[in-house]
Design a protein around this motif. Structure first.
Motif: not given
Length: 383
Positions: A198-202
């Motif tokens: 999973r990629i964390d995004k703002t």
């Protein structure tokens, strides 16, 4: 906010039903989804039971047999509430139509009922780490090995990527560097050789976004979607509707932010009246209102064209470009006109978050630069 002639009475009934579901089942829990960086799987099945999924898919496969206006209503209501954790259009208007239009009967019966009910979550994997929006640069390879297709490569920033049960993968036929075209391949999530992170995004933090790696991932030849080597043609054909969907979402969010901006300016008092009383504010908002009004007319005309089967890629790109760029401008204006309040945490829908979310929309589905390139390179055709 703007006068529209697109909908009929039964569409407005659907709008009320969608709004009620979102306000009771999604809005209260969405802040937790933001913290978790994804929505719970159960909400997809609840959305299916409430009639929010795959409205345009025929009833034979579990859909509702409606037209694209049903989808527009659902997209707009989600956008108005900034519910990025449940972007139903990813499943309903992007993944499912690929299967319905390109799949054989076995594939349709296998996958469509689950997508329509929400028991299955779908994703489409196009973007690659080095290629970005450039489809010509795809390097993920699909090689034939007997009666199997072997996938090798990476995909990134894939929406619904970590939760998806089914992933439609675009890969270069015959391997990297081969000029033989693209294949579209159906990959079940439990296939050996597929790993996901999973990629964390703002921006849009509740939207499940992942990096996918295919290390000799083997699927049966029967998982080929459509004709071999025709993937690029399919992608170009389907990108028009994807970009229209994103334009619909951006336009609805832009109108919501504009209304909120006018309201806060009218309420924010200074020594010489409200912020809305200043000519500089009026001029700025007048320009944004004019842009939003023109965009509304154009986006609705594109919806009408799509319903009639005559939507072209250039107009879809223009709709996506104008609506997302205007959204970004409105979000920036709202933040500026909010003053210091715009930087204060007041829940999930702060002005700062709106700026971040709007920035994503100028990139996904093809960046603004790609949209301009598509439109610009087509202009010789108008002579």
């Amino acid at each position: 906010m703007f006068k529209r002639t697109l909908f009929e009475a039964d569409h407005e009934t659907l709008r009320h039903q969608v709004a009620d579901f979102l306000d009771t089942q999604v809005v209260p829990d969405h802040p937790q989804w933001v913290a978790d960086r994804q929505a719970p799987r159960a909400i997809w099945q609840q959305a299916g039971e409430a009639g929010l999924l795959c409205r345009t898919i025929p009833t034979d496969y579990g859909g509702h047999g409606g037209d694209f206006r049903d989808s527009v209503i659902i997209i707009e209501e989600i956008a108005k509430r900034r519910l990025c954790g449940l972007l139903t259009f990813l499943q309903s208007d992007i993944v499912a139509p690929y299967l319905h239009r390109l799949g054989n009967e076995v594939q349709r019966q296998e996958y469509l009922p689950g997508l329509c009910s929400g028991r299955r979550i779908g994703a489409i994997a196009l973007t690659e780490p080095q290629g970005g929006s450039d489809l010509h640069a795809l390097s993920c390879a699909a090689e034939q090995d007997g009666d199997e297709i072997v996938l090798t490569g990476e995909k990134t920033h894939i929406s619904n990527g970590s939760q998806a049960d089914l992933i439609i993968v675009a890969a270069r036929k015959g391997g990297t560097g081969q000029p033989t075209g693209f294949d579209m391949v159906l990959v079940d999530a439990d296939t050996p050789g597929l790993t996901r992170s999973r990629i964390d995004k703002t921006g849009m933090p509740a939207l499940d976004t992942s990096h996918l790696r295919f290390d000799g991932c083997r699927v049966p030849q029967g998982n080929l979607l459509g004709a071999s080597g025709m993937g690029f043609f399919y992608l170009v054909s389907f990108l028009s509707i994807e970009r229209l969907v994103l334009a619909v979402y951006a336009q609805a969010m832009a109108e919501t932010l504009l209304q909120e901006t006018v309201k806060l300016c009218n309420a924010r008092q200074t020594g010489q009246g409200s912020t809305l009383d200043y000519q500089a504010t009026q001029f700025r908002l007048a320009d944004l209102y004019g842009e939003a009004m023109a965009n509304r007319s154009f986006v609705d005309s594109c919806v009408t064209d799509h319903l009639a089967g005559r939507l072209d890629n250039r107009n879809a790109c223009i709709a996506k470009l104008r609506s997302t760029e205007t959204l970004a401008a409105i979000a920036a204006a709202k933040l500026q006109l909010s003053g210091a309040r715009g930087f204060c945490a007041e829940g999930a829908d702060t002005a700062t978050q709106d700026v971040l979310d709007s920035a994503i929309q100028t990139i996904w589905g093809g960046s603004s630069e790609v949209m301009r390139n598509v439109v610009g390179s087509s202009l010789a055709n108008i002579l």
